[in-house]
Structures are given as C-alpha cells and as structure tokens.
Design a protein around this motif. Structure first.
Motif, PDB file in Angstrom:
ATOM      1  N   ASN A 188       0.759  -1.331   0.086  1.00 41.25           N
ATOM      2  CA  ASN A 188       0.182  -0.004  -0.002  1.00 41.25           C
ATOM      3  C   ASN A 188       0.841   1.349  -0.009  1.00 41.25           C
ATOM      4  O   ASN A 188       1.761   1.611   0.890  1.00 41.25           O
ATOM      5  CB  ASN A 188      -1.074  -0.072   1.183  1.00 41.25           C
ATOM      6  N   SER A 204       3.016   4.863  -1.484  1.00 45.31           N
ATOM      7  CA  SER A 204       4.476   5.068  -1.332  1.00 45.31           C
ATOM      8  C   SER A 204       4.699   6.549  -1.095  1.00 45.31           C
ATOM      9  O   SER A 204       3.617   7.291  -0.747  1.00 45.31           O
ATOM     10  CB  SER A 204       5.005   4.735  -2.784  1.00 45.31           C
ATOM     11  N   TYR A 253      -2.438  -5.558  -8.169  1.00 44.87           N
ATOM     12  CA  TYR A 253      -1.406  -4.806  -7.197  1.00 44.87           C
ATOM     13  C   TYR A 253      -1.862  -3.397  -7.108  1.00 44.87           C
ATOM     14  O   TYR A 253      -1.903  -2.634  -5.928  1.00 44.87           O
ATOM     15  CB  TYR A 253       0.054  -4.796  -8.037  1.00 44.87           C
ATOM     16  N   THR A 254      -2.492  -2.752  -8.177  1.00 50.24           N
ATOM     17  CA  THR A 254      -2.790  -1.462  -8.074  1.00 50.24           C
ATOM     18  C   THR A 254      -3.986  -1.247  -7.015  1.00 50.24           C
ATOM     19  O   THR A 254      -4.203  -0.059  -6.284  1.00 50.24           O
ATOM     20  CB  THR A 254      -3.534  -0.757  -9.564  1.00 50.24           C
ATOM     21  N   TYR A 281      -2.175  -1.274  -3.551  1.00 52.26           N
ATOM     22  CA  TYR A 281      -1.375  -0.142  -3.516  1.00 52.26           C
ATOM     23  C   TYR A 281      -2.337   1.168  -3.404  1.00 52.26           C
ATOM     24  O   TYR A 281      -2.039   1.935  -2.493  1.00 52.26           O
ATOM     25  CB  TYR A 281      -0.814   0.368  -5.190  1.00 52.26           C
TER      26      TYR A 281
END
Length: 234
Positions: free
Chosen positions: A20, A22, A152-153, A156
């Motif tokens: 998650n 950045s 993944y998104t 994230y």
C-alpha cells in the motif's frame, strides 16, 4: 475461533502494508492510471479484433464474444451484487478503525465494501478465458501479468486487502474455466473441432501475427500510462 479470525485480519493488514502506497507522486499517478478500466479500452478492442480476424462466421464470433462477456458478468455480479452486500467487509480505505493508517491517492476511497475484489475477478476471468481459448504462451503471460498489475494497483491504492485479491482471483478462475468448458461444448456441437499444426497459428487456429498485435497493444498501453505519469510528475 475468534482469535484465529483476529489473527487472520491482523496478518491481512500487515501484508497490505507491504503493497500500500508510497512517497512517490509519480507512482501514485501511474497506479491510478493503471487501475482505471478506461485505460484498457485499446486492449479490449485488440482482443475483439483477434476474435473477429480468426473466426469465420458471425455465429463463431458471437459465441466467443458472448463467452468473454459472460466471464466478466459472472465475476462482477458475484463480487459487487451478491458477496459484497452480504459479507459487508470494509475496504481498507473505509475501515473505521484502520482507514487512517491506509495510504490513499487524491482522497479516493471507493465504495464501502471490498470483499472480494471485482477488479481481480473480472480481469483474471477474462485473461484466463483467452489463455485457454488462444493457447499462446506469449499472450497468456501478457494477460496474466495484466491482471496481476490490476490486482497490485488495488492494494497500492488501499482499496483491497490481499485476501480480497486472492478470493477474486479464485472466483475469476472458476468463471473462466466454467465458461470455457461451455464454449468448448457449444463450439464442437455447432462447428466441429479443428486442430492446427503450423508455425503461423496456435493450436486452436489463432494467427500468431494477430496475437502479437494484442501483446503490442497491451505493452503500448502500459508505456503510455508510464509516460503520462512521468509527464504529470515533472
């Protein structure tokens, strides 16, 4: 049992923390672009082109397109219409206890509930169906990676827990395999069965040059989102 559930939820949150967010505005923009359904319109169009170019009759084309749409419909209805309202598991971004520990992008938190991920189920059902249909190693790798990128998104952006993604992938697999076997049964009954032995075709009769077009469109789309994110960032 309660302790086991609490341990599972704690582990789910811990794993999510690895994926998650950045501190990069560039990555925020790139993940937001990659997760959007509109981003992949060219990919969907190229898959439609692949089907039209490699099936001889309108009935064959309609069968393939109908089955592909069925994969997405079954995946989406189960996730968004049935399971999410029944389970009522908060998205990480909306969990009253946890949401302020989750990194979100541009304040976007999605709808209330997140179990299980429709993005994971939709993309993987479509990817796996075309893997089984076309039987091209290059296309299979490209489409599976495309689905995993979408998965993944979602983590994230703080919109799904890892378990939401895993369950979405499993349900997407069930949808794809079930629809593909239906396709095989109907196709063989209506059109017979052909086996292709050629360096220009896959074993199911799809031209490799047309398969390459789909892969190139997918790669070009990823590069476009990358350059767009770089442009916005700088």
């Amino acid at each position: 049992m309660l302790l086991d559930i609490q341990t599972f939820l704690a582990n789910d949150r811990f794993v999510l923390s690895w994926f998650n967010g950045s501190n990069s505005v560039f990555l925020d923009g790139w993940m937001s672009a990659l997760t959007s359904g509109f981003t992949w319109v060219a990919l969907y169009a190229s898959l439609f082109y692949l089907v039209v170019k490699n099936n001889e009759t309108m009935r064959q084309i309609a069968l393939v397109v109908g089955c592909a749409l069925a994969c997405v419909a079954f995946a989406d209805i189960m996730a968004d219409v049935i399971v999410k309202p029944l389970v009522e598991r908060w998205r990480p971004s909306n969990d009253p206890i946890f949401k302020y520990d989750v990194a979100v992008v541009d304040g976007y938190r999605g709808s209330s509930y997140g179990f299980f991920s429709a993005h994971a189920a939709n993309t993987f059902s479509l990817a796996l169906f075309f893997c089984l249909l076309v039987r091209s190693r290059v296309l299979s790798v490209a489409l599976v990676l495309w689905s995993l990128i979408n998965c993944y998104t979602r983590m994230y952006l703080g919109l799904h827990y890892p378990s939401d993604i895993v369950c979405g992938l499993l349900w997407g697999s069930v949808c794809a395999i079930g629809v593909y076997f239906f396709y095989l049964r109907v196709s063989r009954k209506m059109f017979g069965e052909d086996n292709y032995v050629s360096t220009q075709y896959t074993s199911t009769g799809y031209r490799l040059c047309d398969v390459d077009i789909v892969v190139m469109v997918l790669v070009a789309t990823v590069l476009f989102t990358l350059f767009r994110a770089l442009f916005i960032f700088y």
